[in-house]
Design an enzyme around this catalytic site. Structure first.
Site, PDB file in Angstrom:
ATOM      1  CD  GLU A  97      -2.601  -1.080   2.702  1.00  0.00           C
ATOM      2  OE1 GLU A  97      -2.336  -0.164   3.507  1.00  0.00           O
ATOM      3  OE2 GLU A  97      -3.425  -1.965   2.920  1.00  0.00           O
ATOM      4  CB  CYS A 112       2.235   6.932   3.901  1.00  0.00           C
ATOM      5  SG  CYS A 112       2.655   5.848   5.279  1.00  0.00           S
ATOM      6  CB  CYS A 119       5.289  -5.671   9.502  1.00  0.00           C
ATOM      7  SG  CYS A 119       6.465  -4.929  10.671  1.00  0.00           S
ATOM      8  CB  CYS A 123       3.187  -3.135  16.654  1.00  0.00           C
ATOM      9  SG  CYS A 123       4.950  -2.742  16.518  1.00  0.00           S
ATOM     10  CB  CYS A 126       0.410  -2.516  13.622  1.00  0.00           C
ATOM     11  SG  CYS A 126       0.854  -2.275  11.885  1.00  0.00           S
ATOM     12  CG  LEU A 228       8.135   6.028  22.786  1.00  0.00           C
ATOM     13  CD1 LEU A 228       9.418   5.226  22.718  1.00  0.00           C
ATOM     14  CD2 LEU A 228       8.404   7.392  23.422  1.00  0.00           C
ATOM     15  CG  ASN A 305      -7.812   4.117  11.418  1.00  0.00           C
ATOM     16  OD1 ASN A 305      -8.843   3.479  11.312  1.00  0.00           O
ATOM     17  ND2 ASN A 305      -7.453   5.068  10.558  1.00  0.00           N
ATOM     18  CB  CYS A 348      -0.348   1.459   7.706  1.00  0.00           C
ATOM     19  SG  CYS A 348       0.925   0.316   7.180  1.00  0.00           S
TER      20      CYS A 348
END
Length: 374
Positions: A97, A112, A119, A123, A126, A228, A305, A348
């Site tokens: 994306e 972006c 990934c 996280c 995410c 962070l 989000n 994302c």
């Protein structure tokens, strides 16, 4: 016996030095590199025959040994707020994306960019992390996102026409875990024969791969952003598992050294995703202020989000404003990032997860939640 033609060299992801080496290797002068780079990145040209300042013989030779191959647009969405999102098909049929976000004043257009397919860091908040990791992108596939966005309304028609004014390496993936491809791609973003962006307009966002922050500081002084999301190690390790390897104090010390290498009045951008009842209380603001008190920085507050089965919720607007006020009172600049592109799944990883989930990790993640619920 079947004889296959030799593979042509894709010139899209080549830095100036690599392009010069390529032309020397085919018996041409180095200055051809600058000419072809401008055609590719300034004009958005992928046809050697259209490169009118090259001799006919050279154009014929380039058609034999080279190509300019960008990603295929699998999906494009346009939001009512002006945000545009593309799902791009890269080599081997993988999807990534990229999102173009216009500023309210219409002058700044930030792209972006993704660095990996999926990934590996997982996280907890995410969407991309729940899809698993497939592979690193090549330099051509990374810069190809900038190329595709820049040419989305037709050829660029010269270096003064800039559909993309800023780039953030903040899309799918951890860019510092794909350093050997990210570095040349960012060099192309900065090169005057490429996209000619200022080093302050190219930002690399990392979850905190400390050794590679050190290396980046030696190679390229782009702007740095740190994902962070917590001011204490216990909570951050839950949200960002990489923290178990490189804790907050180790990470922020590396950030200070990075700023020292930049040699100018640079600051680090701290990304802080606000999650309801997880990291949005006054205690969390105080902890964040304490760990950041020695680091020149600003804090970008990002309301979470939501995506399906995350288990997290977005704080109320009033709570976001309270958190911002607490940080202001503690002496920090803390803008709230406005939510953009909700109507096209611009956050994302949200859209690729729907378009194609090759690892089926998302499916297993949902199943595990259902098992726990039972």
């Amino acid at each position: 016996m079947t004889i296959t033609a030799p593979q042509r060299q894709n010139l899209l992801g080549m830095t100036r030095e690599e392009m010069e080496a390529f032309f020397l290797a085919i018996g041409e002068k180095k200055f051809r590199a600058a000419q072809v780079m401008k055609w590719i990145h300034h004009e958005g040209c992928s046809d050697f025959d259209a490169m009118t300042n090259l001799s006919k013989a050279l154009r014929t030779r380039l058609n034999e040994v080279a190509e300019i191959r960008g990603p295929r647009v699998a999906y494009e969405g346009k939001s009512s707020d002006g945000t545009r999102k593309w799902v791009l098909e890269v080599e081997d049929g993988s999807y990534v994306e990229t999102v173009l976000i216009p500023a309210d004043d219409g002058k700044r257009r930030t792209l972006c960019v993704s660095s990996q397919v999926g990934c590996s860091l997982d996280c907890s908040f995410c969407s991309t992390g729940k899809q698993g990791f497939q592979r690193n992108l090549t330099a051509a596939e990374i810069i190809g996102q900038v190329w595709a966005a820049s040419n989305s309304d037709g050829p660029r028609q010269g270096s003064t026409h800039r559909p993309v004014t800023n780039v953030v390496m903040m899309g799918m993936g951890e860019p510092l875990l794909n350093y050997d491809s990210v570095l040349p791609a960012m060099k192309l973003m900065l090169d005057d024969n490429g996209y000619g962006l200022s080093k302050r307009r190219v930002t690399l966002s990392t979850s905190g791969v400390v050794p590679m922050i050190e290396r980046l500081g030696d190679d390229l002084d782009v702007s740095l952003a740190i994902s962070l999301h917590a001011g204490n190690d216990e909570l951050r390790s839950e949200l960002v598992p990489l923290n178990r390897k490189y804790n907050i104090s180790t990470l922020l010390a590396a950030c200070k050294r990075y700023l020292d290498k930049c040699g100018d009045a640079r600051i680090v951008t701290i990304e802080y995703t606000l999650i309801k009842d997880v990291n949005d209380q006054q205690q969390h603001a105080q902890e964040l202020a304490e760990v950041l008190k020695e680091l020149p920085c600003k804090i970008n507050l990002i309301p979470f989000n939501p995506f399906p089965h995350s288990g997290y919720e977005t704080p109320s607007r009033n709570q976001v404003m309270r958190f911002q006020q607490w940080l202001y009172e503690l002496g920090f600049v803390a803008p709230v990032r406005s939510t953009r592109g909700d109507d096209i799944d611009a956050a994302c990883g949200q859209l690729v997860g729907r378009v194609k989930d090759r690892t089926r990790r998302h499916e297993r993640y949902i199943q595990s939640i259902q098992i726990d619920a039972d």
